[in-house]
Every structure is written in structure tokens, then in C-alpha cells.
Design an enzyme around this catalytic site. Structure first.
Site, mmCIF file in Angstrom:
data_model
loop_
_atom_site.group_PDB
_atom_site.id
_atom_site.type_symbol
_atom_site.label_atom_id
_atom_site.label_comp_id
_atom_site.label_asym_id
_atom_site.label_seq_id
_atom_site.Cartn_x
_atom_site.Cartn_y
_atom_site.Cartn_z
ATOM 1 N N GLU A 38 0.870 -1.188 0.000
ATOM 2 C CA GLU A 38 0.000 0.000 0.000
ATOM 3 C C GLU A 38 0.901 1.231 0.000
ATOM 4 O O GLU A 38 1.974 1.227 0.605
ATOM 5 C CB GLU A 38 -0.909 -0.004 1.229
ATOM 6 C CG GLU A 38 -1.829 1.186 1.373
ATOM 7 C CD GLU A 38 -2.756 1.358 0.180
ATOM 8 O OE1 GLU A 38 -2.600 2.388 -0.515
ATOM 9 O OE2 GLU A 38 -3.606 0.472 -0.066
ATOM 10 N N ASP B 90 -8.591 1.058 -7.469
ATOM 11 C CA ASP B 90 -9.172 2.317 -7.933
ATOM 12 C C ASP B 90 -9.715 2.126 -9.348
ATOM 13 O O ASP B 90 -8.970 1.763 -10.261
ATOM 14 C CB ASP B 90 -8.100 3.415 -7.917
ATOM 15 C CG ASP B 90 -8.687 4.818 -8.074
ATOM 16 O OD1 ASP B 90 -9.721 4.958 -8.753
ATOM 17 O OD2 ASP B 90 -8.104 5.759 -7.513
ATOM 18 N N ASP C 82 5.273 1.558 -4.386
ATOM 19 C CA ASP C 82 4.559 1.284 -5.630
ATOM 20 C C ASP C 82 4.594 -0.215 -5.923
ATOM 21 O O ASP C 82 5.669 -0.825 -6.045
ATOM 22 C CB ASP C 82 5.237 2.066 -6.761
ATOM 23 C CG ASP C 82 4.580 1.877 -8.114
ATOM 24 O OD1 ASP C 82 3.644 1.068 -8.235
ATOM 25 O OD2 ASP C 82 5.024 2.552 -9.071
ATOM 26 N N THR D 259 -16.638 -6.152 3.268
ATOM 27 C CA THR D 259 -16.345 -4.904 3.953
ATOM 28 C C THR D 259 -17.660 -4.186 4.292
ATOM 29 O O THR D 259 -18.716 -4.483 3.722
ATOM 30 C CB THR D 259 -15.493 -3.983 3.075
ATOM 31 O OG1 THR D 259 -16.267 -3.601 1.915
ATOM 32 C CG2 THR D 259 -14.229 -4.694 2.606
ATOM 33 N N LYS D 260 -17.586 -3.230 5.226
ATOM 34 C CA LYS D 260 -18.778 -2.446 5.558
ATOM 35 C C LYS D 260 -19.293 -1.703 4.338
ATOM 36 O O LYS D 260 -20.501 -1.615 4.093
ATOM 37 C CB LYS D 260 -18.451 -1.466 6.688
ATOM 38 C CG LYS D 260 -18.176 -2.129 8.021
ATOM 39 C CD LYS D 260 -17.831 -1.092 9.085
ATOM 40 C CE LYS D 260 -17.525 -1.763 10.423
ATOM 41 N NZ LYS D 260 -17.146 -0.774 11.471
ATOM 42 N N PHE D 261 -18.369 -1.161 3.536
ATOM 43 C CA PHE D 261 -18.746 -0.458 2.314
ATOM 44 C C PHE D 261 -19.473 -1.400 1.357
ATOM 45 O O PHE D 261 -20.494 -1.045 0.762
ATOM 46 C CB PHE D 261 -17.485 0.107 1.653
ATOM 47 C CG PHE D 261 -17.730 0.757 0.323
ATOM 48 C CD1 PHE D 261 -18.197 2.053 0.234
ATOM 49 C CD2 PHE D 261 -17.487 0.065 -0.849
ATOM 50 C CE1 PHE D 261 -18.435 2.656 -1.003
ATOM 51 C CE2 PHE D 261 -17.706 0.650 -2.088
ATOM 52 C CZ PHE D 261 -18.183 1.950 -2.153
#
Length: 229
Positions: A86, A136, A113, A207-209
Site C-alpha cells: 500500500e 481504484d 509502488d 467490507t462495511k462499504f
């Protein structure tokens, strides 16, 4: 506003460094826990058995966000060793804290990276699996070129996988799911483990999302390929 062209020779990165503000606890984790749980970037292959003090199957996660799923998976699979990559400081700090709290001796973190880590530090044929969860999506058309999962990167991932090793991507953007499935299907070293998209493997926690998105009727697509023997 349009994208400025990349300078000659400079690769297009799949991320923009928006460090944000680290909490006091996250900064303390960077200051006190990196020596125990982080691997600093160096342009030479890692001795993975030496890193973990044992020989075990290695799972690499690219872009772990705040690290909640990473910590949960590592805790549930103690027979595997995990490397999480990360670039964002708050997320690294969060996972350092979780690693310490859970005493996860099978998890190491690299803040760098992922393209360069994969190229320089991960030996060919050394990985049992690769996780790329919710990368992303760069959903604007002019930004699609920044997406991480592209043919050259997938070919590099395939070289790092051991025969039978798996590559598991998940996204909640349908057009990115379509692209990921197409790119992985075109890589000759890989074969799909399902007929199209795969059911979510039990090891990947919601995940919560993601739970909120499912309640709202949003889709999530898992794509799981394996390296040919």
C-alpha cells in the site's frame, strides 16, 4: 481539465498520493512498529523464507486500503504468509496497528509502488496467490489508462505465481469487471476458475462499504484465475 501527457519515459501510475492526515495512533505505529512488521523497498529479490522465518505459501495483496480485510484473512489463514502493499500512510499505519494487536507473525507490509515491488522484489514463481480487492476504478474515461489491471501488469503477475497459484480480483464497478475479465482471459499463462465471474470465496470478508452497497442493490464482481501447470 484534461490530463497532461506523461513525461517521456515516466510510467503512468495507477495511484495518486493523497496521504491525508494520520491519526496519532497511526503515526505512532509508523514510528514504533515498522521495524517489526514492515519490509523496506530495495531493488533486489527477497528471500521470502528468511523474511518469515519459515517456508510457507505466500499470498501477495496489492492495495490493501485500511487493511481490515488483510488482517482478517491473515488471522484466518495462519498456514499462509502474507505480504501487503500500500502507498498511503494512514492505511499502512492502520494495518501496522492491527498486525500488532492480533500478533500476526505471518503478515508483512511494504509501503511502495506495487509495480516496482513486483518487478524488483518478488521472485518469479514464488507466490501461491495474489489479491487485488477493489482497485481504484478510475471511472472517468480519460483516466482509464491509469487502471492497474492491464495486460503487461497481468503478464508480470503471472510470472510471479507458482503453477496452480491464483489471482483474485474484486471490483464494484461493472465496466472495470468486464475489463479485468477480458484482460485475464487474454493472458495465456492463466485460466479462469469459473465460467465467467466467480462466487465470492469464503476467505474474502465483506467490507462495511460492500455490505452497504449490496443493501442498495449495487453489484460486486469477483474474478479468480489460476496459473496453468
Amino acid at each position: 481539465m484534461t490530463d497532461k501527457p506523461s513525461p517521456v519515459g515516466r510510467p503512468i501510475r495507477s495511484f495518486v498520493l493523497r496521504q491525508g492526515r494520520m491519526s496519532v495512533a497511526q503515526q505512532r505505529a509508523h514510528d514504533t512498529l515498522r521495524a517489526a512488521y514492515a519490509i523496506e523497498y530495495v531493488a533486489q529479490p527477497l528471500d521470502l523464507a528468511a523474511v518469515f522465518g519459515r517456508a510457507a505459501p505466500i499470498i501477495l495483496e496489492i492495495g490493501f486500503g485500511m487493511g481490515d480485510a488483510t488482517a482478517a484473512i491473515a488471522a484466518a489463514r495462519p498456514e499462509h504468509d502474507f505480504i501487503g502493499i500500500e502507498v498511503h500512510g494512514p492505511g499502512v499505519g492502520s494495518l501496522l496497528l492491527q498486525t500488532e494487536a492480533r500478533a500476526l507473525n505471518n503478515l508483512k507490509i511494504i509501503q511502495h509502488d506495487a509495480v516496482e515491488v513486483l518487478r524488483d522484489m518478488i521472485p518469479d514463481g514464488s507466490l501461491a496467490g495474489v489479491h487485488i480487492f477493489f482497485p481504484d476504478p478510475w471511472h472517468k474515461t480519460r483516466h482509464n489508462k491509469r487502471r492497474l489491471i492491464k495486460p503487461d501488469f497481468v503478464a508480470q503477475l503471472a510470472r510471479k505465481l507458482a503453477p496452480g497459484g491464483y489471482l483474485h480480483a474484486a471490483t464494484d464497478w461493472e465496466d472495470y469487471a468486464i475489463q479485468i475479465l477480458a484482460v485475464l482471459s487474454a493472458e495465456p499463462a492463466l485460466m479462469n476458475s469459473a465460467d465467467g465471474y466467480a462466487p465470492r470465496p469464503d476467505y474474502r470478508p465483506l467490507t462495511k462499504f460492500e455490505q452497504r452497497g449490496i443493501r442498495l442493490g449495487h453489484g460486486v464482481w469477483d474474478i479468480v484465475f489460476r496459473k496453468r501447470d
